[in-house]
Motif scaffolding. Structure first.
Motif, PDB file in Angstrom:
ATOM      1  N   SER A   1       0.822  -1.207   0.000  1.00  0.00           N
ATOM      2  CA  SER A   1       0.000   0.000   0.000  1.00  0.00           C
ATOM      3  C   SER A   1       0.858   1.260   0.000  1.00  0.00           C
ATOM      4  O   SER A   1       0.495   2.275  -0.609  1.00  0.00           O
ATOM      5  N   LEU A   2       2.007   1.209   0.681  1.00  0.00           N
ATOM      6  CA  LEU A   2       2.907   2.360   0.698  1.00  0.00           C
ATOM      7  C   LEU A   2       3.528   2.581  -0.673  1.00  0.00           C
ATOM      8  O   LEU A   2       3.632   3.725  -1.141  1.00  0.00           O
ATOM      9  N   TYR A   3       3.928   1.500  -1.328  1.00  0.00           N
ATOM     10  CA  TYR A   3       4.500   1.641  -2.674  1.00  0.00           C
ATOM     11  C   TYR A   3       3.441   2.131  -3.659  1.00  0.00           C
ATOM     12  O   TYR A   3       3.738   2.945  -4.542  1.00  0.00           O
ATOM     13  N   LEU A   4       2.211   1.664  -3.497  1.00  0.00           N
ATOM     14  CA  LEU A   4       1.111   2.141  -4.343  1.00  0.00           C
ATOM     15  C   LEU A   4       0.926   3.643  -4.142  1.00  0.00           C
ATOM     16  O   LEU A   4       0.758   4.394  -5.114  1.00  0.00           O
ATOM     17  N   PHE A   5       0.950   4.075  -2.888  1.00  0.00           N
ATOM     18  CA  PHE A   5       0.814   5.503  -2.586  1.00  0.00           C
ATOM     19  C   PHE A   5       1.935   6.310  -3.239  1.00  0.00           C
ATOM     20  O   PHE A   5       1.705   7.388  -3.802  1.00  0.00           O
ATOM     21  N   ARG A   6       3.155   5.806  -3.163  1.00  0.00           N
ATOM     22  CA  ARG A   6       4.286   6.529  -3.743  1.00  0.00           C
ATOM     23  C   ARG A   6       4.158   6.630  -5.258  1.00  0.00           C
ATOM     24  O   ARG A   6       4.477   7.668  -5.847  1.00  0.00           O
ATOM     25  N   GLN A   7       3.688   5.560  -5.887  1.00  0.00           N
ATOM     26  CA  GLN A   7       3.485   5.625  -7.334  1.00  0.00           C
ATOM     27  C   GLN A   7       2.447   6.683  -7.706  1.00  0.00           C
ATOM     28  O   GLN A   7       2.595   7.400  -8.695  1.00  0.00           O
ATOM     29  N   ALA A   8       1.397   6.791  -6.898  1.00  0.00           N
ATOM     30  CA  ALA A   8       0.304   7.707  -7.225  1.00  0.00           C
ATOM     31  C   ALA A   8       0.627   9.153  -6.888  1.00  0.00           C
ATOM     32  O   ALA A   8       0.363  10.055  -7.694  1.00  0.00           O
ATOM     33  N   PHE A   9       1.210   9.400  -5.702  1.00  0.00           N
ATOM     34  CA  PHE A   9       1.305  10.771  -5.210  1.00  0.00           C
ATOM     35  C   PHE A   9       2.732  11.287  -5.028  1.00  0.00           C
ATOM     36  O   PHE A   9       2.910  12.452  -4.658  1.00  0.00           O
ATOM     37  N   VAL A  10       3.725  10.431  -5.274  1.00  0.00           N
ATOM     38  CA  VAL A  10       5.115  10.894  -5.293  1.00  0.00           C
ATOM     39  C   VAL A  10       5.615  10.946  -6.730  1.00  0.00           C
ATOM     40  O   VAL A  10       6.189  11.948  -7.162  1.00  0.00           O
TER      41      VAL A  10
END
Length: 299
Positions: A249-258
């Protein structure tokens, strides 16, 4: 009669309306949109461009961090969930006793599940496991060396797992309700037959609790796959050290918003959905071998 029926229908629709509207706005429509974005190149600012299954192909063939995050998440789930359920059952059995203060005890033990996923507790956990934190001080008192929790990827993952186990309250309450529903006659009969506590636990308690264990396992597995806040706060959003806390979920977040690759993040979300669905199906399929239902005569 038609007027009364119409009135009753309107009342029913009024009550279910907020849920239906919320489901459409916050679940169904976003899910359909993410499925569309998963086959596009979309950076949140420009118009999405259709690229077919390129996001999925890149995910499985070119992205080493995807596999790293998947490995970390599976370790987190398959170690953390059994430990959490075992600890929850242990506490539930302790609380399944007659005591004047039992209500207070249940409330105290449930508190970690209320605040456990908060930012404040994640920060507290990070301080507890710091180089000069309480955990290392306790290890030193026992004559053990300090552990560099934020430099060792394995130690960092165990730090997340212990936080997960600490949030056992919801599972504990469900187990406690299940224990209350086990007929006491079964234990009385086992005492007459001379069965000890270990035999009673494996021959009575576990079989009678098996539907509750199945429910808790499924719910906790789904929740573990979606864990985000502790990993984000403890690793400062980086997933370090050496991707040791890079949960899916953290890597998914980074792909989307980082990295602003919303198309890729949407594809990751659907892969997670498929993984959870497969694991849930496996649990249901295997439950026929170990879950006891009195209405069906048990297995």
């Amino acid at each position: 009669m038609k007027s009364l029926s119409l009135k009753n229908n309107l009342i029913g629709y009024t009550f279910i309306g907020p849920f239906v509207i919320g489901f459409l706005i916050f679940t169904l429509i976003p899910a359909i949109a993410s499925l569309y974005f998963s086959v596009t190149d979309y950076d949140l600012l420009s118009t999405p461009s259709f690229i077919g299954l390129e996001n999925y192909s890149s995910m499985f063939t070119d992205d080493s961090k995807f596999w790293a995050s998947l490995k970390v998440t599976f370790l987190y789930v398959f170690i953390g969930v059994p430990l959490r359920l075992a600890f929850a059952l242990f506490i539930a059995m302790i609380l399944n006793t007659a005591s004047k203060a039992i209500g207070l005890y249940r409330t105290v033990y449930y508190l970690p599940s209320i605040i456990g996923g908060s930012v404040a507790v994640s920060i507290m956990w990070r301080n507890l496991y710091g180089d000069e934190g309480v955990i290392n001080h306790f290890l030193n008192v026992l004559g053990l060396d300090s552990v560099r929790w934020f430099a060792d990827p394995i130690a960092a993952l165990w730090m997340l797992i212990t936080l997960s186990v600490w949030q056992f309250g919801s599972s504990m309450l469900i187990f406690l309700a299940g224990l209350k529903n086990i007929p006491p006659e079964l234990y009385e009969a086992s005492n007459v037959d001379g069965a000890g506590p270990i035999v009673r636990f494996f021959k009575i308690t576990l079989p009678m609790l098996s539907p509750i264990i199945l429910f808790n396992t499924i719910m906790q597995t789904i929740g573990a796959f979606m864990t985000f806040v502790p990993a984000y706060i403890i690793s400062k959003g980086e997933g370090g050290p050496l991707d040791g806390t890079l949960l899916y979920s953290l890597y998914l977040f980074r792909q989307a918003f980082v990295y602003f690759d919303m198309g890729y993040a949407s594809a990751m979300a659907w892969v997670m959905l498929i993984i959870i669905a497969i694991l849930t199906a496996v649990l249901f399929a295997t439950s026929k071998k170990w879950v006891h239902y009195e209405s069906k005569g048990g297995h």
